[in-house]
Enzyme design. Structure first.
Site, short mmCIF file in Angstrom:
data_model
loop_
_atom_site.label_atom_id
_atom_site.label_comp_id
_atom_site.label_asym_id
_atom_site.label_seq_id
_atom_site.Cartn_x
_atom_site.Cartn_y
_atom_site.Cartn_z
N GLY A 1 0.94 -1.17 0.13
CA GLY A 1 -0.19 -0.01 -0.13
C GLY A 1 0.91 1.13 0.09
O GLY A 1 0.42 1.98 0.64
N ALA B 1 -2.14 -2.92 14.85
CA ALA B 1 -2.49 -1.80 15.66
C ALA B 1 -3.59 -0.79 15.00
O ALA B 1 -3.07 -0.32 13.90
CB ALA B 1 -1.09 -1.01 16.20
N HIS C 1 -11.68 12.07 11.43
CA HIS C 1 -10.72 11.88 10.27
C HIS C 1 -10.95 12.35 9.09
O HIS C 1 -12.07 12.95 8.77
CB HIS C 1 -10.96 10.16 10.09
CG HIS C 1 -10.15 9.43 11.14
ND1 HIS C 1 -10.84 9.15 12.40
CD2 HIS C 1 -8.87 8.92 11.39
CE1 HIS C 1 -9.92 8.38 13.13
NE2 HIS C 1 -8.72 8.27 12.39
N HIS C 2 -9.91 12.30 8.04
CA HIS C 2 -10.17 12.76 6.88
C HIS C 2 -11.22 12.08 6.08
O HIS C 2 -11.65 11.01 6.30
CB HIS C 2 -8.89 12.82 6.22
CG HIS C 2 -8.39 11.17 5.98
ND1 HIS C 2 -8.80 10.51 4.97
CD2 HIS C 2 -7.70 10.36 7.00
CE1 HIS C 2 -8.41 9.17 5.48
NE2 HIS C 2 -7.58 9.35 6.53
N LYS D 1 -11.32 8.37 4.56
CA LYS D 1 -11.21 7.09 5.39
C LYS D 1 -12.43 6.48 4.90
O LYS D 1 -13.50 6.73 4.98
CB LYS D 1 -11.20 7.40 6.82
CG LYS D 1 -11.04 6.23 7.54
CD LYS D 1 -10.73 6.72 9.23
CE LYS D 1 -10.66 5.52 9.99
NZ LYS D 1 -9.50 4.69 9.84
#
Length: 263
Positions: A7, A122, A152-153, A156
């Site tokens: 990614g 995580a 969040h942006h 997401k």
């Protein structure tokens, strides 16, 4: 330690690549992307001085490059299958992709233990975010009335965030069960009260300009407590990623949560 990044064209993956290049004891040996146009990372102007192969097939990369560890920051729908493939090839994994179910984590842990290799998943690699979760867990023992707001942006893909879910899971371990809100409350707009986990409400905000932010709001008679963490830049996650990569060498199982490897 030879590290591959899955990614690498995403915002987090791109930052991970730069971090690996900065660390003297870590070597970037391959990068992966879905249907890449490039064959080598040097075809990207920013990395023109490097000689690192680009792969579109994870299994092919694992068999040809044989990295010591793969860092995966992809998307929820492939996070599980990627991690399973990595572990089945007896390669260590550090995974920041979110959206795993408890059953998937349990299965991946069994694979890691059968192979005797280390892995870490995580929801958040920022040390400040881990502290926020730990503080919230402690506070929940005394303040069972609590709601989570995560921001969040707007690119997401999953909601609520993995960090919010992990925070709720940790608080549920110490918190007396309370179903937050009035017993007879009515939502005039569906979803107005957010999602529910063990009686706690979780609210997700998605806006351009944001990176990763979360506040845990506690209420009690005559007082309130708010615990908040803000990541203004993705560099905030990188020390945790580098630490996790190194830590996998010492593990023979899969660990869920950065807090479990911090001293």
């Amino acid at each position: 330690m030879k590290v591959a990044v899955s990614g690498f064209k995403g915002r987090m993956g791109h930052e991970v690549v730069k971090t690996i290049l900065r660390e003297e004891d870590l070597e970037l040996v391959a990068v992966l992307d879905h249907e890449p146009k490039e064959k080598n990372i040097r075809e990207i102007v920013e990395f023109s001085s490097l000689d690192v192969p680009v792969y579109g097939d994870l299994s092919e990369m694992l068999e040809e490059i044989k990295p010591d560890c793969v860092v995966d920051f992809t998307i929820p729908k492939v996070g599980y299958s990627n991690t399973k493939t990595i572990l089945e090839h007896s390669v260590r994994a550090v995974v920041g992709t979110t959206g795993f179910t408890p059953e998937q984590i349990s299965e991946l842990k069994s694979i890691a233990e059968s192979k005797k290799i280390g892995a870490l998943i995580a929801p958040n690699f920022a040390v400040g975010a881990v502290l926020m979760m730990q503080f919230a867990q402690k506070a929940a023992k005394y303040f069972p009335n609590v709601e989570i707001i995560e921001l969040h942006h707007d690119n997401k893909l999953d909601a609520p965030s993995g960090t919010a879910v992990k925070t709720a899971e940790m608080m549920a371990e110490t918190r007396e069960f309370v179903k937050q809100g009035a017993a007879d409350e009515v939502e005039l707009i569906e979803g107005a009260r957010g999602g529910e986990y063990e009686g706690m409400r979780i609210h997700s905000v998605r806006l351009p300009g944001l990176v990763a932010h979360q506040e845990v709001i506690f209420g009690a008679e005559g007082q309130g407590l708010t615990i908040r963490h803000d990541s203004y830049d993705r560099i905030s996650f990188m020390s945790g990623v580098a630490l996790s990569v190194r830590k996998t060498k010492e593990l023979e199982t899969l660990i869920y949560g950065l807090e479990n490897i911090l001293d």
